[in-house]
Design an enzyme around this catalytic site. Structure first.
Site, PDB file in Angstrom:
ATOM      1  N   CYS A 111       5.554  -0.269  -1.150  1.00  0.00           N
ATOM      2  CA  CYS A 111       5.884   1.124  -0.830  1.00  0.00           C
ATOM      3  C   CYS A 111       4.736   2.098  -1.108  1.00  0.00           C
ATOM      4  O   CYS A 111       4.404   2.947  -0.278  1.00  0.00           O
ATOM      5  CB  CYS A 111       7.143   1.540  -1.585  1.00  0.00           C
ATOM      6  SG  CYS A 111       7.149   1.057  -3.323  1.00  0.00           S
ATOM      7  N   HIS A 131       7.972   8.625  -3.622  1.00  0.00           N
ATOM      8  CA  HIS A 131       6.741   8.413  -4.386  1.00  0.00           C
ATOM      9  C   HIS A 131       5.729   9.507  -4.033  1.00  0.00           C
ATOM     10  O   HIS A 131       5.582   9.865  -2.859  1.00  0.00           O
ATOM     11  CB  HIS A 131       6.103   7.072  -4.011  1.00  0.00           C
ATOM     12  CG  HIS A 131       6.812   5.867  -4.546  1.00  0.00           C
ATOM     13  ND1 HIS A 131       7.915   5.927  -5.359  1.00  0.00           N
ATOM     14  CD2 HIS A 131       6.539   4.539  -4.382  1.00  0.00           C
ATOM     15  CE1 HIS A 131       8.290   4.689  -5.670  1.00  0.00           C
ATOM     16  NE2 HIS A 131       7.483   3.830  -5.090  1.00  0.00           N
TER      17      HIS A 131
END
Lengths: 334, 334
Positions: free
Chosen positions: A128, A241
């Site tokens: 990710c 994130h």
């Protein structure tokens, strides 16, 4: 139209997001099999108006399945992906198991869709943190090669799954109520705290998450020697994130050129409003397909003008995982 | 023994911490004046067993006061520090007002205590993010000059004061209860979110906090041209700042040498337990005098061996503010 499709790990955070994205993007598919461990079997999930019972993942699960998105952890991928391939299924695997396998393409569709052609049944979905950084850096790298990346991450709980998101919520509530904190999913308290990504550290001193960002970026970019260093930190954020990215280019680069390249680049939204002091934030990136990029500025520490600083936020569950997998599926079937 | 002492902004987060530290370090002092705005006047605070009433800050406050620690914001410093100096008081100022003034020493006692000798009544206490980075980098710089710093911060709410810490707590509770979030102290939601430090951005693209880290480090280190770039981010942590620091040295440097230098360096505790995956965390740094330093590793992106990565956490209210001010006071009076 996609033929018969399976989602392995359908009840997890990424699996659930994949079900949502299938519906949101209006993908047509034949049969949809939702597979999970025995614990989740029988649970019913609604996808595009169809009410589907979750089945137990087994060696027989892939008969007649054309494509499978795996998101049930490395162990299940190692065990069942070869079984699925044997049954004629193409696997898009979200675990790290096969990513660095030379015979497995590691794909971000905006970057290296051509690598899909080389697959032998398994395509790996990148880490990710890697994906969200790569979609921002790649368009710049095309115009002026990136010679070095120094990245520090601010990673959400979602990267450790739905149970980790729940731990962040419940532990924070416990903290605020003055109750004792009992970390279970994470090794350290996550409420109002942050810590170095809790993956093993290799002899070079990098943890596994950092090593993924380095190795996977090199593979996706086809730049096996690119200079990259990463520091990966878990923060008390739910699902997007963020990353502070310092770049060194081959030639001098200006913030205006960076802004121009990134504006309209696939998968990117420039959020760089200096007057309003509004830049990428995880709450704005959550639920979004685009990676938000801002704080675009000249790095004053590189007097030759080759340095650029960026800050970005991208939804870990979407572009960082489920969306990228489904974009791969779309490319394979279009 | 310290003569008569005043704390300006005694009811704020830093002022309160200063009162605690005075007691903890067993400092002897004559009279202690606690000064604050009219709003806090009359409030009583216990310091080392003395019950002291908070007085309203005024032009007459400094008669007979030998030393004053100012921590009531830039406006009050600008207005009252010159008044205090005029009355014969030595001011240790925690605001940014005088920090870059060529006639005002900017001091971290572990680094440049000699600069105290040049003061003309005002000594500036550096920015919190700057202090915690500098105590870790300085001992290394003494052995092998640091040529470039790339830092990304993870800054706690405490940097914006006690009201900001309370906003983080109450807003998080609101979020968890499904109530509407209403940011008041910060411009953006802080619960389960993070954002670029909300200070004005200059034409170079850096915000004020980042510029402080660059300019103040250069002044404290007496290195006016040191190459430094910073990205300052506010995170949902209560009171310790963390920083990801990438260093380039003049000559090759190894993690072992860095660990050896930092172990036992003043104001530092090395927390770098690879086997236990335990590294600096804000909850461990909170309430501690030492800056915790770990994740000490070779930067693989600098193949000449001149790169080192560090991660650190330091209590923003203690070493980042009140403790450093009191250490300056101790040096002045010893």
């Amino acid at each position: 139209m996609i033929e018969n499709l399976a989602i392995v790990g359908a009840t997890g955070a990424v699996g659930q997001e994949a079900c949502k994205i299938l519906a949101q993007r209006g993908l047509e598919f034949g049969r949809l099999k939702l597979l999970a461990s025995r614990r989740s079997a029988g649970k019913r999930i609604s996808v595009r108006g169809r009410d589907i019972a979750v089945e137990v993942l087994s060696e027989a699960s892939f008969d007649g399945v054309d494509y499978a998105i795996f998101s049930a952890g490395g162990g299940q991928s190692r065990k069942f992906a070869p079984v699925a391939v044997e049954a004629g299924c193409v696997v898009i695997d979200n675990s790290s198991t096969f990513r660095m396998d030379a015979e497995v393409p590691l794909v971000v569709p905006e970057i290296n869709p051509g690598d899909l052609k080389t697959h032998r049944g398994i395509i790996a979905n990148p880490n990710c943190s890697t994906i969200v950084m790569n979609v921002a850096v790649w368009p710049l790298h095309q115009i002026n090669p990136v010679r070095r990346i120094v990245v520090s991450t601010y990673q959400a709980a979602s990267g450790a799954g739905a149970v980790a998101m729940e731990e962040l919520r419940s532990q924070t509530a416990d903290y605020l109520a003055g109750r004792e904190i009992k970390p279970e999913v994470f090794p350290h308290p996550i409420a109002f705290n942050l810590f170095s990504h809790n993956t093993p550290i290799d002899e070079g001193g990098y943890n596994t998450e950092e090593r993924k960002m380095i190795d996977e970026t090199r593979k996706i970019f086809h730049e096996p020697d690119m200079a990259i260093t990463a520091t990966c930190i878990r923060v008390p954020v739910l699902r997007a994130h963020s990353e502070s990215v310092n770049l060194t280019f081959e030639r001098p680069m200006t913030p205006d050129v960076v802004r121009k390249i990134l504006t309209g680049a696939p998968g990117i939204e420039v959020v760089d409003d200096v007057a309003a002091n509004r830049f990428p934030m995880p709450i704005d990136a959550s639920g979004r397909d685009e990676v938000l990029v801002g704080r675009i500025r000249q790095d004053a520490s590189q007097p030759d003008g080759r340095g650029i600083e960026l800050f970005l936020s991208g939804d870990q569950l979407r572009k960082g995982a489920a969306l990228n997998a489904i974009q791969i599926l779309e490319r394979l079937t279009s």
